[in-house]
Design an enzyme around this catalytic site. Structure first.
Site, PDB file in Angstrom:
ATOM      1  N   GLN A  39       6.171  -2.256  -2.051  1.00  0.00           N
ATOM      2  CA  GLN A  39       5.941  -3.217  -3.130  1.00  0.00           C
ATOM      3  C   GLN A  39       5.322  -4.526  -2.633  1.00  0.00           C
ATOM      4  O   GLN A  39       4.940  -5.380  -3.432  1.00  0.00           O
ATOM      5  CB  GLN A  39       7.252  -3.516  -3.869  1.00  0.00           C
ATOM      6  CG  GLN A  39       7.890  -2.292  -4.503  1.00  0.00           C
ATOM      7  CD  GLN A  39       6.940  -1.585  -5.460  1.00  0.00           C
ATOM      8  OE1 GLN A  39       6.255  -2.205  -6.251  1.00  0.00           O
ATOM      9  NE2 GLN A  39       6.892  -0.264  -5.362  1.00  0.00           N
ATOM     10  N   ASN A  40       5.247  -4.700  -1.315  1.00  0.00           N
ATOM     11  CA  ASN A  40       4.605  -5.909  -0.793  1.00  0.00           C
ATOM     12  C   ASN A  40       3.108  -5.804  -1.071  1.00  0.00           C
ATOM     13  O   ASN A  40       2.497  -4.769  -0.843  1.00  0.00           O
ATOM     14  CB  ASN A  40       4.877  -6.078   0.700  1.00  0.00           C
ATOM     15  CG  ASN A  40       4.510  -7.457   1.187  1.00  0.00           C
ATOM     16  OD1 ASN A  40       3.355  -7.865   1.102  1.00  0.00           O
ATOM     17  ND2 ASN A  40       5.486  -8.183   1.682  1.00  0.00           N
ATOM     18  N   ARG A  41       2.521  -6.891  -1.510  1.00  0.00           N
ATOM     19  CA  ARG A  41       1.123  -6.872  -1.943  1.00  0.00           C
ATOM     20  C   ARG A  41       0.127  -7.280  -0.860  1.00  0.00           C
ATOM     21  O   ARG A  41      -1.070  -7.372  -1.108  1.00  0.00           O
ATOM     22  CB  ARG A  41       0.979  -7.744  -3.187  1.00  0.00           C
ATOM     23  CG  ARG A  41       1.811  -7.152  -4.335  1.00  0.00           C
ATOM     24  CD  ARG A  41       1.963  -8.078  -5.478  1.00  0.00           C
ATOM     25  NE  ARG A  41       2.886  -9.163  -5.108  1.00  0.00           N
ATOM     26  CZ  ARG A  41       3.224 -10.149  -5.927  1.00  0.00           C
ATOM     27  NH1 ARG A  41       2.733 -10.201  -7.143  1.00  0.00           N
ATOM     28  NH2 ARG A  41       4.054 -11.090  -5.544  1.00  0.00           N
ATOM     29  N   PHE A  42       0.607  -7.494   0.355  1.00  0.00           N
ATOM     30  CA  PHE A  42      -0.270  -7.952   1.428  1.00  0.00           C
ATOM     31  C   PHE A  42      -1.448  -7.007   1.657  1.00  0.00           C
ATOM     32  O   PHE A  42      -2.610  -7.434   1.673  1.00  0.00           O
ATOM     33  CB  PHE A  42       0.514  -8.130   2.738  1.00  0.00           C
ATOM     34  CG  PHE A  42      -0.358  -8.543   3.879  1.00  0.00           C
ATOM     35  CD1 PHE A  42      -0.752  -9.871   4.018  1.00  0.00           C
ATOM     36  CD2 PHE A  42      -0.836  -7.616   4.798  1.00  0.00           C
ATOM     37  CE1 PHE A  42      -1.585 -10.266   5.060  1.00  0.00           C
ATOM     38  CE2 PHE A  42      -1.661  -7.997   5.841  1.00  0.00           C
ATOM     39  CZ  PHE A  42      -2.036  -9.323   5.969  1.00  0.00           C
ATOM     40  N   THR A  85       3.415 -12.754  -0.473  1.00  0.00           N
ATOM     41  CA  THR A  85       3.023 -11.438  -0.985  1.00  0.00           C
ATOM     42  C   THR A  85       4.242 -10.540  -1.195  1.00  0.00           C
ATOM     43  O   THR A  85       4.114  -9.415  -1.663  1.00  0.00           O
ATOM     44  CB  THR A  85       2.046 -10.750  -0.016  1.00  0.00           C
ATOM     45  OG1 THR A  85       2.681 -10.575   1.256  1.00  0.00           O
ATOM     46  CG2 THR A  85       0.764 -11.552   0.133  1.00  0.00           C
TER      47      THR A  85
END
Length: 167
Positions: free
Chosen positions: A39-42, A142
């Site tokens: 789920q991290n958007r990095f 993020t």
């Protein structure tokens, strides 16, 4: 309370931008990969910025190589700390990485992007002189814990900082 240790930096002589997180979360530490939480958007932000649509599907070494090909180095402000779970707000007994040494080794780095409040506050605490010596951006995290930003809004803020240095 878990003892957490950051990873080695991903940088080379062509790096112009240094992205600094605070400390990898539980999922990243167990996978031994930056930003491993799905789920991290990095990596989604980097995919769009690097014009590499399939970046999120690449192997971890290929992701790191893509960052370097786009002149982006990656590391953390904190070398070690104690923390239960993944929340930055729970970090205790932190020790910083030697960012000054990294910057001397890679003198083409001119811009530092700080991923989230904890990254920025730790950087400011341990490296106040670097805030004035480099173009520094405090960016929204993020992390999935930062649900305040929709992806498009988050990308827009990150893009403004990343594009400040010519690719």
């Amino acid at each position: 309370m878990n003892e957490c240790k950051s990873f080695l930096p991903n940088a080379d002589n062509n790096s112009k931008i240094l992205i600094l997180g605070s400390m990898p979360g539980v999922k990243s530490l167990s996978e031994q990969q930056y930003y491993a939480h799905p789920q991290n958007r990095f990596w989604k932000i980097m995919a769009k910025f690097c014009s590499c649509e399939n970046l999120t599907a690449l192997s971890y070494p290929q992701k790191l190589k893509t960052l370097l090909q786009n002149h982006i180095a990656l590391w953390d402000v904190i070398e070690s700390c104690q923390r239960p779970g993944s929340l930055d707000s729970d970090i205790q007994n932190e020790t910083p990485n030697d960012i000054g040494r990294l910057l001397k080794k890679y003198p083409n780095i001119k811009t530092i992007c700080l991923n989230g409040n904890k990254s920025y506050s730790s950087f400011k605490k341990y490296f106040p002189n670097l805030l004035n010596s480099y173009q520094c951006f405090k960016l929204p995290s993020t992390s999935p814990a930062n649900a305040r930003y929709r992806f498009d809004d988050l990308y827009k803020v990150w893009y403004e900082a990343l594009v400040s240095v010519a690719k």
